[in-house]
Design an enzyme around this catalytic site. Structure first.
Site: not given
Lengths: 405, 453
Positions: B210, B244
């Site tokens: 990720e 993010c």
């Protein structure tokens, strides 16, 4: 590297978006179908030259598998391409929430030599169906098929978006320096590591179809003759050069006594009294591989077969007994027509034996007792599992095919 | 370091004992985890506050709510997720049983990140436990308070051998990565992502990465600017931009640029008041290194709003930059800070081209009343995920797999997708020893008749 220009060209084609419409993908897939039709004879000849593949086997394991994969894909592509709407929670009730399937971009498919058409084309079908551009790298070890694919496949597909690259070890290493958006590799675990390490440099996702030693447990409760046929078929098909072949048998001493004559009979049924003369028994692909497999004959004791002919790269369908767990034949994937039998006292011992080793690509259990099947299934781990037959779980397209560990 | 080998070895032995295979055991562990989150809520919020200057209210909604939701979902659905899934059979297998059996992978490693230090270890942990694995948890050492807390709390509630917490910096992590795992889920930046994948390659360990990237946010002329800007402001400046999937930069027509700035300014005042620094709802940059990194991105830029900073408290005010050049430093790396560059484009075509010239981002945002335009942007670009007419929100629907593509990562998780990420889907075909007649067709000796069939 030398292929950078090629990869660059494919990437430009990818960015143009031409592989995305369904009509385009269907057209390419249909062209692939024509390749299989029109080059069928050439495929039979090339595989015969490469490893003495019996036409009967080629039909079954190379051509018709590709054909059914193609048909299955063409029939379902429309559905597969649709957005997948997902269940919403209360906050998103009024919204649209879905998963969009998208091509990755430029995909690399590296094929192995043992089923050089099947294991190259089946992934290719998926990659094309998903809308990618593809670089296909057939194995240099199955030289004649490599030549056939390199010379004729590009003529069927859109050259802007699909390319065949021939490469040995050196060139493949250079090829892997390029950035791909996905790499699909079939081959040995050691090369798998190299491929994944190269992929890591570009954060490229990979699918690795590797191998292992697929155990085959035969319980005392079973129809010995049918077991022997199914095991022999799975073991000796393609002269044992099959990633999902039963690699070794685990059974009780009593079962071994029954299994040996049954195996002998099955082998005779399939290949006649002298398998070297049967048109249905393949050869080892190359001298290096021949020598490797031949050396494994020294483990244990040969009770069936054992004959070899280096000139012809022939190794007879062979069964070994009195094999110890640390014998050479138990140290690597056999990938040849040798079936070692190891005796165990119970199903739990068999399970312990299996679990002490790396998780295999396939695991086989033969038993007419459901409880035994269940017990082995629940206490072991493997890529796939098949009870009371070998290999067949591969033929059902609704079952995902792959390994673990 | 022997320590890593021992910890992982113990987890593997515990896994091999088979005790985490039963659903009852897994449920028990998940329930214990839920108790932990409920009983230790205060401590968790305090740790996050110490790490990121995050208000209790924000920490609860960013980090705790989501974890409780995942836990409840996993406990509710575990029996159905873990059940074998029958598959469609063909003619040859009509009489057989064919199904996919989800199985644990073994010992998995979860490497968390510092920006949402609790949820980014906990959410994957829920899935990994539900799937029946042993789990080594490695929280980010940069969010040191949360790391310490996780290391303290997990052993108090969970099976200590199966779910060890490992703490430490680069050298401990390097040592950890030498061990063999059956899956690694890593959250962090692409550079470290490559290192993780390279280490995993040595053991043929599958990975879920990720990562991040610059998530573009295209604002069409045809949209409700006030609403759009409010949503963008919320997503951009939450956690001081250290998210993010924060909208990294804005693409819009030059004619609406100043209106966008005005709207964001107004929203910022609404959210944080006149004096942002004293708002309890505004976080801080995690450490001096990142503080300096972000500040350096402002050099040479046209600051339309904000720009104030205070190193002592790692405070950077919500900042907007206008007329940003694509070649500038602020457009080179993921900002991960409260700095919002606006770049102007003359059309959606230009926006699409701009986005496609860059690495695939983790998230992509498009604001428009025109559904067709939104569809077009989605079809002609690629990203981990998309939210249309809002930001961040696709993260919160657990039926949507959450992950990146290309440089922003591989694999996905959340909800059932976590369970699947941490499971092996084992294909099973159960035949019986009868019906041998059918098999004769495939046995040699071959013959044209058999081939034709």
């Amino acid at each position: 590297g030398p292929q950078a220009g090629l990869v660059g060209r494919l990437r430009a084609a990818w960015l143009s978006g031409k592989t995305r419409p369904m009509e385009y993908r269907v057209a390419q897939l249909e062209a692939l179908g024509r390749f299989l039709e029109e080059k069928q004879q050439d495929i039979l000849e090339a595989t015969a030259l490469d490893m003495g593949k019996p036409p009967f086997e080629v039909e079954l394991s190379e051509i018709s598998i590709c054909r059914s994969e193609l048909n299955h894909t063409l029939n379902n592509l429309g559905t597969w391409m649709k957005d997948e709407h997902v269940e919403k929670n209360w906050v998103t009730q009024l919204d649209s929430a879905f998963i969009r399937k998208e091509p990755y971009g430029v995909v690399l498919i590296i094929g192995p030599w043992n089923y050089p058409i099947n294991l190259l084309l089946v992934p290719l079908i998926g990659a094309i169906a998903a809308g990618n551009c593809v670089v296909v790298k057939p194995s240099e070890i199955s030289r004649n098929v490599e030549k056939l694919v390199a010379e004729t496949l590009p003529g069927y597909l859109d050259k802007d978006c699909f390319a065949v690259v021939t490469a040995g070890v050196e060139e493949t290493t250079r090829l892997l320096e390029n950035k791909f958006d996905y790499i699909f590799f079939t081959g040995s675990p050691s090369v798998g590591r190299i491929v994944m390490a190269a992929a890591a440099k570009h954060l490229t996702p990979v699918t690795l179809e590797l191998g292992g030693k697929n155990p085959c447990y035969v319980s005392d409760a079973c129809d010995v003759q049918n077991v022997a046929r199914r095991v022999a078929w799975g073991r000796f098909f393609n002269a044992g050069q099959t990633c999902v072949a039963p690699d070794y048998v685990l059974c009780s001493v009593e079962m071994q006594e029954k299994l040996l004559p049954a195996l002998r009979e099955a082998i005779a049924e399939f290949y006649g009294p002298n398998p070297q003369e049967s048109p249905d028994f393949a050869r080892i692909v190359g001298h290096k591989q021949f020598q490797r497999v031949q050396a494994l004959l020294r483990s244990g004791r040969v009770v069936i077969g054992g004959q070899t002919d280096a000139e012809a790269r022939y190794i007879a369908p062979t069964v070994l007994v009195d094999v110890q767990h640390d014998d050479p034949v138990m140290q690597e994937e056999i990938f040849g027509p040798i079936l070692p039998i190891l005796t165990v006292a119970s199903v739990d011992d068999a399970i312990a034996f299996i679990n002490a080793r790396e998780r295999p690509l396939a695991l086989y259990v033969f038993s007419s007792c459901k409880k035994v099947v269940k017990r082995v299934l629940e206490r072991t781990s493997s890529g796939g599992f098949c009870a009371n037959d070998t290999i067949m779980h591969m033929t059902l397209t609704s079952l995902p095919f792959g390994g673990i560990g | 370091m022997e320590r890593m080998q021992q910890v992982v070895g113990r987890a593997r032995a515990a896994f091999n004992s088979g005790r985490c295979r039963s659903l009852e055991f897994r449920m028990q562990q998940l329930k214990a985890l839920e108790r932990m989150v409920q009983e230790k809520e205060e401590e968790i919020l305090a740790a996050i506050k110490a790490d990121l200057h995050k208000s209790g209210h924000n920490a609860y909604s960013h980090e705790i709510l989501g974890v409780l939701g995942e836990l409840a979902l996993a406990m509710d659905k575990l029996p159905s997720w873990a059940a074998p899934q029958p598959v469609k059979k063909n003619l040859l297998t009509m009489r057989d049983e064919a199904y996919i059996c989800p199985e644990p992978l073994g010992v998995v490693l979860i490497m968390g990140a510092w920006n949402y230090p609790f949820v980014l270890v906990m959410q994957p942990l829920v899935g990994a436990i539900a799937a029946g694995n042993a789990v080594v948890v490695k929280p980010s050492e940069i969010s040191e308070n949360t790391a310490r807390l996780v290391a303290d709390l997990l052993p108090q509630y969970l099976d200590q051998e199966l779910y060890p917490v490992v703490t430490g910096g680069i050298s401990e992590t390097t040592e950890l990565l030498k061990q063999r795992f059956d899956h690694i889920l890593f959250t962090g930046n692409s550079t470290v992502g490559k290192i993780v994948m390279a280490a995993a390659a040595k053991h043929l360990t599958p990975v879920t990465l990720e990562l991040g990237g610059k998530s573009p946010c295209y604002i069409d002329k045809d949209c409700d600017l006030a609403v759009a800007c409010r949503r963008i402001t919320w997503g951009k400046y939450m956690n001081c931009g250290q998210t993010c999937i924060a909208p990294d930069y804005i693409l819009c027509d030059p004619s609406i640029q100043s209106k966008v700035v005005e709207n964001i300014k107004a929203t910022l005042q609404e959210f944080y008041g006149e004096d942002v620094k004293s708002s309890p709802d505004y976080e801080r940059i995690i450490n001096k290194r990142h503080f300096q990194r972000i500040l350096s991105l402002l050099e040479g830029q046209k600051i339309a709003y904000g720009g104030e900073a205070d190193e002592a408290s790692c405070f950077i005010a919500p900042t907007i930059l206008t007329d940003v050049s694509p070649e500038s430093k602020v457009m080179e790396e993921e900002i991960f800070g409260p700095v919002l560059p606006i770049l102007t484009v003359k059309s959606v075509d230009e926006a699409i081209e701009f986005i496609n010239r860059r690495e695939k981002p983790l998230a992509l945002y498009v604001f428009s009343n025109n559904k067709k335009l939104i569809k077009r942007v989605i079809s002609e670009t690629s990203s981990g995920g998309v939210t249309g007419n809002d930001v961040i929100m696709h993260f919160f629907l657990s039926t949507l797999p959450f992950g990146g593509v290309g440089n922003s990562g591989m694999g996905a998780y959340h909800g059932k997708h976590s369970f699947e990420t941490f499971s092996h889907r084992r294909s099973c075909l159960i035949k019986d020893l009868k019906m041998e007649g059918m098999n004769k067709l495939r046995y040699p000796p071959g013959g044209q008749k058999k081939v034709d069939w």
